[in-house]
Design a protein around this motif. Sequence first.
Motif, PDB file in Angstrom:
ATOM      1  N   THR A 281      37.311  35.203  37.609  1.00  0.00           N
ATOM      2  CA  THR A 281      38.198  35.295  38.763  1.00  0.00           C
ATOM      3  C   THR A 281      39.464  34.506  38.474  1.00  0.00           C
ATOM      4  OG1 THR A 281      37.273  33.362  39.872  1.00  0.00           O
ATOM      5  CG2 THR A 281      36.249  35.493  40.348  1.00  0.00           C
ATOM      6  N   PHE A 282      40.538  34.869  39.145  1.00  0.00           N
ATOM      7  CA  PHE A 282      41.757  34.073  39.088  1.00  0.00           C
ATOM      8  C   PHE A 282      42.521  34.261  40.384  1.00  0.00           C
ATOM      9  CE2 PHE A 282      42.999  38.198  37.489  1.00  0.00           C
ATOM     10  CZ  PHE A 282      44.330  38.386  37.858  1.00  0.00           C
ATOM     11  N   ARG A 283      43.413  33.321  40.644  1.00  0.00           N
ATOM     12  CA  ARG A 283      44.197  33.360  41.880  1.00  0.00           C
ATOM     13  C   ARG A 283      45.665  33.531  41.522  1.00  0.00           C
ATOM     14  NH1 ARG A 283      43.041  32.660  47.059  1.00  0.00           N
ATOM     15  NH2 ARG A 283      44.588  31.795  48.502  1.00  0.00           N
ATOM     16  N   ASP A 284      46.342  34.441  42.213  1.00  0.00           N
ATOM     17  CA  ASP A 284      47.733  34.735  41.910  1.00  0.00           C
ATOM     18  C   ASP A 284      48.485  35.002  43.211  1.00  0.00           C
ATOM     19  OD1 ASP A 284      50.069  35.359  40.489  1.00  0.00           O
ATOM     20  OD2 ASP A 284      49.531  37.484  40.384  1.00  0.00           O
ATOM     21  N   LYS A 285      49.482  34.180  43.499  1.00  0.00           N
ATOM     22  CA  LYS A 285      50.318  34.343  44.696  1.00  0.00           C
ATOM     23  C   LYS A 285      49.472  34.407  45.968  1.00  0.00           C
ATOM     24  CE  LYS A 285      53.746  36.869  41.990  1.00  0.00           C
ATOM     25  NZ  LYS A 285      54.481  38.162  41.793  1.00  0.00           N
ATOM     26  N   GLY A 286      48.475  33.538  46.038  1.00  0.00           N
ATOM     27  CA  GLY A 286      47.638  33.450  47.230  1.00  0.00           C
ATOM     28  C   GLY A 286      46.547  34.489  47.333  1.00  0.00           C
ATOM     29  N   GLN A 287      46.426  35.365  46.321  1.00  0.00           N
ATOM     30  CA  GLN A 287      45.410  36.418  46.329  1.00  0.00           C
ATOM     31  C   GLN A 287      44.378  36.155  45.235  1.00  0.00           C
ATOM     32  OE1 GLN A 287      44.861  39.488  48.188  1.00  0.00           O
ATOM     33  NE2 GLN A 287      42.972  39.275  47.010  1.00  0.00           N
ATOM     34  N   ASP A 288      43.092  36.260  45.570  1.00  0.00           N
ATOM     35  CA  ASP A 288      42.040  36.166  44.570  1.00  0.00           C
ATOM     36  C   ASP A 288      41.849  37.518  43.900  1.00  0.00           C
ATOM     37  OD1 ASP A 288      41.352  33.448  45.008  1.00  0.00           O
ATOM     38  OD2 ASP A 288      40.245  34.019  46.811  1.00  0.00           O
ATOM     39  N   TRP A 289      41.571  37.473  42.603  1.00  0.00           N
ATOM     40  CA  TRP A 289      41.350  38.688  41.811  1.00  0.00           C
ATOM     41  C   TRP A 289      40.045  38.566  41.032  1.00  0.00           C
ATOM     42  CZ3 TRP A 289      44.500  43.047  41.474  1.00  0.00           C
ATOM     43  CH2 TRP A 289      45.729  42.971  42.135  1.00  0.00           C
ATOM     44  N   LEU A 290      39.400  39.694  40.854  1.00  0.00           N
ATOM     45  CA  LEU A 290      38.218  39.798  40.007  1.00  0.00           C
ATOM     46  C   LEU A 290      38.612  40.550  38.742  1.00  0.00           C
ATOM     47  CD1 LEU A 290      35.069  39.338  39.885  1.00  0.00           C
ATOM     48  CD2 LEU A 290      34.865  41.716  40.672  1.00  0.00           C
ATOM     49  N   ALA A 291      38.409  39.919  37.594  1.00  0.00           N
ATOM     50  CA  ALA A 291      38.645  40.558  36.296  1.00  0.00           C
ATOM     51  C   ALA A 291      37.293  40.825  35.644  1.00  0.00           C
ATOM     52  CB  ALA A 291      39.498  39.656  35.403  1.00  0.00           C
ATOM     53  N   TYR A 292      37.164  41.956  34.969  1.00  0.00           N
ATOM     54  CA  TYR A 292      35.894  42.332  34.350  1.00  0.00           C
ATOM     55  C   TYR A 292      36.167  43.414  33.314  1.00  0.00           C
ATOM     56  CZ  TYR A 292      36.508  46.131  37.714  1.00  0.00           C
ATOM     57  OH  TYR A 292      37.037  47.174  38.435  1.00  0.00           O
ATOM     58  N   HIS A 293      35.154  43.766  32.563  1.00  0.00           N
ATOM     59  CA  HIS A 293      35.290  44.946  31.714  1.00  0.00           C
ATOM     60  C   HIS A 293      34.379  46.053  32.249  1.00  0.00           C
ATOM     61  CE1 HIS A 293      31.787  43.059  29.470  1.00  0.00           C
ATOM     62  NE2 HIS A 293      31.347  44.293  29.648  1.00  0.00           N
ATOM     63  N   TYR A 294      34.766  47.276  31.937  1.00  0.00           N
ATOM     64  CA  TYR A 294      33.922  48.432  32.215  1.00  0.00           C
ATOM     65  C   TYR A 294      33.967  49.328  30.985  1.00  0.00           C
ATOM     66  CZ  TYR A 294      38.296  50.993  33.024  1.00  0.00           C
ATOM     67  OH  TYR A 294      39.531  51.565  32.871  1.00  0.00           O
ATOM     68  N   TYR A 295      33.010  50.245  30.896  1.00  0.00           N
ATOM     69  CA  TYR A 295      32.968  51.204  29.796  1.00  0.00           C
ATOM     70  C   TYR A 295      33.449  52.548  30.336  1.00  0.00           C
ATOM     71  CZ  TYR A 295      30.258  47.445  27.827  1.00  0.00           C
ATOM     72  OH  TYR A 295      29.850  46.204  27.382  1.00  0.00           O
ATOM     73  N   ASP A 296      34.518  53.043  29.752  1.00  0.00           N
ATOM     74  CA  ASP A 296      35.186  54.233  30.272  1.00  0.00           C
ATOM     75  C   ASP A 296      34.440  55.497  29.857  1.00  0.00           C
ATOM     76  OD1 ASP A 296      36.899  56.215  31.102  1.00  0.00           O
ATOM     77  OD2 ASP A 296      38.712  55.246  30.335  1.00  0.00           O
ATOM     78  N   ALA A 297      33.775  56.125  30.816  1.00  0.00           N
ATOM     79  CA  ALA A 297      32.983  57.323  30.529  1.00  0.00           C
ATOM     80  C   ALA A 297      33.859  58.506  30.142  1.00  0.00           C
ATOM     81  CB  ALA A 297      32.132  57.687  31.748  1.00  0.00           C
TER      82      ALA A 297
END
Length: 321
Positions: A281-297
């Motif tokens: 997770t990270f916070r940017d300009k007052g907004q929390d974000w979820l970062a992750y990877h996915y496998y592109d089908a």
Amino acid sequence: MRRTLMAAATATLVALLPNTAQATPSYPDPRPLTGQEIIHDPTVMRLKSGGYVAYSTGGIIGTRLSDDGTHWDDAGNAFAEPPSWWYEYNDTGDPWAPDLTYRAGRYWLYYAVSSWGTNHSAIGVATSRTGLPGTWTDHGKVFTSETTDHWNAIDPSIIQADGKLWMSFGSYWTGIRMVELNPETGKAKQNATVHHLATRPDAPYAVEGPEIVKHGRHYYLFASYDACCQGVNSTYKIRVGRSTSIKGPYIDSTGKPMLEGGGDLVLEGHGRYVGTGGQSTFRDKGQDWLAYHYYDAEDEGTPKLGLNKLNWSKNGWPHVA
């Protein structure tokens, strides 16, 4: 009028039926990205100098840079060469699952070195004044595990809480653990207690990649459950529990402890986005974000960067948006 009456009758009937179809969760797609999207186990941050950096598994800690968080460019590796001690844990000096934080005027990059299928593992740390690739000074081992231990020293994540510095970590081997760090060195305190935060009821205890976030009066433990790294056959998903104490116990919204396999589902595969996990997770300009990877089908299962806003319900539980 007849159509109106039929619609009203249908709506009444649906309201009376068991809520089965509505029980299936739906998830928003990740933010549209351009440029170099290929990534695994991302840790993302907006730098003090402006722009964004993402470090990841692959290479000698692979690096992506972005001016706007949408278009990403390949920026090489965090290190030019693997530190020599990495070769104690695998033949290729291959690091995994970095975690990037900022404190005391420096960026701190934690990472793991190990081999697939063993808990002969170590977590290391490096520091930088800028957080950019090529500027890191490695400081060696933070914490290690051996085959006689019941935990696996990989997948580090750092949080400051109650005036102390903590590192959660773990992958399989009975799940997620946590130790206190010395804030001066960034390494585990001598004879540090190894706290147990989450596990699954049965072997192989498929939970890993912890991330603890403070929101309101609670600490939230995010973790990746089930199978990673199998392309479109991956079953990775992200779950969460919370606690009023950094040490736990962490429980889900039904009251089930994460030490008993609990955890609310935050995000799982949907459509082309398979095996969502390896989150941070990270916070940017007052907004929390979820970062992750996915496998592109739709791209032969290539692992790619997923970014979603992380919002919070009125009762304090996170959900992706």
